[in-house]
Motif scaffolding. Structure first.
Motif, short mmCIF file in Angstrom:
data_model
loop_
_atom_site.label_atom_id
_atom_site.label_comp_id
_atom_site.label_asym_id
_atom_site.label_seq_id
_atom_site.Cartn_x
_atom_site.Cartn_y
_atom_site.Cartn_z
N UNK A 14 0.79 -1.21 0.00
CA UNK A 14 0.00 0.00 0.00
C UNK A 14 0.83 1.27 0.00
N UNK A 15 2.15 1.13 0.13
CA UNK A 15 3.05 2.27 0.04
C UNK A 15 3.10 3.16 1.26
N UNK A 16 2.48 2.75 2.36
CA UNK A 16 2.42 3.64 3.52
C UNK A 16 3.46 3.42 4.59
N UNK A 17 4.01 2.23 4.67
CA UNK A 17 4.94 1.91 5.76
C UNK A 17 6.11 1.10 5.20
N UNK A 18 6.91 0.54 6.10
CA UNK A 18 8.00 -0.34 5.69
C UNK A 18 9.02 0.33 4.78
N UNK A 208 2.38 4.18 9.15
CA UNK A 208 3.80 4.31 8.84
C UNK A 208 4.53 5.38 9.62
N UNK A 209 3.89 5.95 10.65
CA UNK A 209 4.58 7.01 11.42
C UNK A 209 5.84 6.48 12.09
N UNK A 210 5.77 5.28 12.67
CA UNK A 210 6.94 4.72 13.33
C UNK A 210 8.07 4.45 12.37
N UNK A 211 7.73 3.92 11.20
CA UNK A 211 8.74 3.66 10.16
C UNK A 211 9.42 4.96 9.74
N UNK A 212 8.58 5.97 9.47
CA UNK A 212 9.11 7.24 8.98
C UNK A 212 10.01 7.91 10.02
N UNK A 213 9.59 7.88 11.29
CA UNK A 213 10.38 8.52 12.33
C UNK A 213 11.73 7.84 12.50
N UNK A 214 11.75 6.53 12.55
CA UNK A 214 13.01 5.82 12.73
C UNK A 214 13.92 5.96 11.52
N UNK A 215 13.33 6.00 10.32
CA UNK A 215 14.14 6.21 9.11
C UNK A 215 14.74 7.61 9.10
N UNK A 216 13.94 8.60 9.50
CA UNK A 216 14.45 9.97 9.56
C UNK A 216 15.57 10.09 10.59
N UNK A 217 15.43 9.38 11.69
CA UNK A 217 16.48 9.36 12.72
C UNK A 217 17.77 8.75 12.17
N UNK A 234 14.03 14.66 13.32
CA UNK A 234 13.11 13.65 12.80
C UNK A 234 11.69 13.91 13.28
N UNK A 235 11.55 14.25 14.54
CA UNK A 235 10.23 14.50 15.11
C UNK A 235 9.59 15.74 14.48
N UNK A 236 10.37 16.80 14.31
CA UNK A 236 9.85 18.03 13.71
C UNK A 236 9.43 17.80 12.26
N UNK A 237 10.26 17.07 11.50
CA UNK A 237 9.95 16.79 10.10
C UNK A 237 8.67 15.97 9.97
#
Length: 263
Positions: A14-18, A208-217, A234-237
């Motif tokens: 679905x393109x939202x996570x992972x 996908x919020x958790x995926x995105x945050x950890x990837x940004x970190x 990462x949190x601000x972005x």
């Protein structure tokens, strides 16, 4: 030179996570994203209907191929479907001394368990000792510690610090499940605990919020930023992306956190 980051995670159709969310986050931070897929999922905004695990030998081949050619500066690990996959990842990364961000994806937001029996124990034994920053949400932290979920900031601080005993150099415990009046995360290190807070964003596009945050970190660490700065950035972005996509409607369920910005 553009830093390279490796994500080791599952694929979301679905393109939202992972993998898909990770690569989008990497692009946003100006780093080159590479990937090693642990599992292929059939999913959309309504949930996961099927999971196909990538054979461990193929997972190892993907990681080795990336490390052999690219000057990887950081690694993000997401969904790991089985204990054999955990051991492959830990063994392949052992000795690299790369910054490693582990988002212990133990279940989907729909409640479906994503790791086979023994995965949790393998994470504790093999992966947590080599991790730079562990990024569990409240249910994941409770599962790793075999405790009840934290219900306030005092318990969050306690659980974040307790997770350090498994070996990670830092723990970012995410409180983004409506527990408090603000979106509060706790960063625990040997030096103490730092609180990161921001107002809630009114949106249902949270897949996908958790995926995105950890990837940004991980991207921040690849860029050479100190951990606290990488967390704050990462949190601000991510908050900015949630605000930008809050009014969009993609799919019939929980929309992606990294939806295209509204125009």
């Amino acid at each position: 030179m553009t830093p390279t980051v490796l994500t080791i995670a599952g694929s979301d159709s679905g393109g939202g996570a992972g993998i898909q969310a990770d690569l989008a986050a990497f692009r946003a931070f100006g780093v080159h994203g590479t990937s090693a897929i642990t599992a292929i999922t059939a999913q959309n905004t309504l949930g996961i209907s099927a999971i196909h695990e990538v054979p461990p030998a193929m997972l190892a081949a993907q990681i080795e191929a990336v490390l052999a050619d690219f000057e990887v500066k950081a690694v993000k690990i997401g969904m790991v479907p089985g204990p054999d996959h955990v051991r492959i990842i830990a063994g392949t990364l052992a000795g690299t001394r790369l910054p490693v961000v582990l988002d212990p994806v133990l279940s989907a937001s729909t409640g479906r368990t994503l790791g086979r029996g023994g995965t949790l124990e393998a994470l504790r034994e093999h992966l947590l000792p080599i991790v730079t920053c562990l990024t569990p949400n409240l249910p994941e932290a409770a599962a790793l510690l075999a405790l009840e979920e934290a219900v306030d900031e005092k318990a969050m601080r306690s659980q974040a610090s307790a997770l350090l005993a498994f070996g990670p150099r830092a723990v970012l415990l995410k409180g983004g499940h409506g527990l408090l009046d603000e979106a509060v995360d706790m960063l625990a290190t040997a030096q103490g605990t730092t609180r990161f807070a921001a107002p809630w964003v009114e949106t249902t596009n949270l897949h996908g919020t958790g995926c995105a945050l950890s990837a940004a970190l991980a991207a921040g660490l690849a860029l050479g930023h100190p951990l606290d700065r990488a967390v704050a950035s990462a949190k601000s972005w991510l908050r900015g992306r949630l605000i930008a996509g809050a009014s969009l409607h993609i799919g019939h369920g929980k929309g992606p956190a990294l939806a295209p910005e509204a125009v």
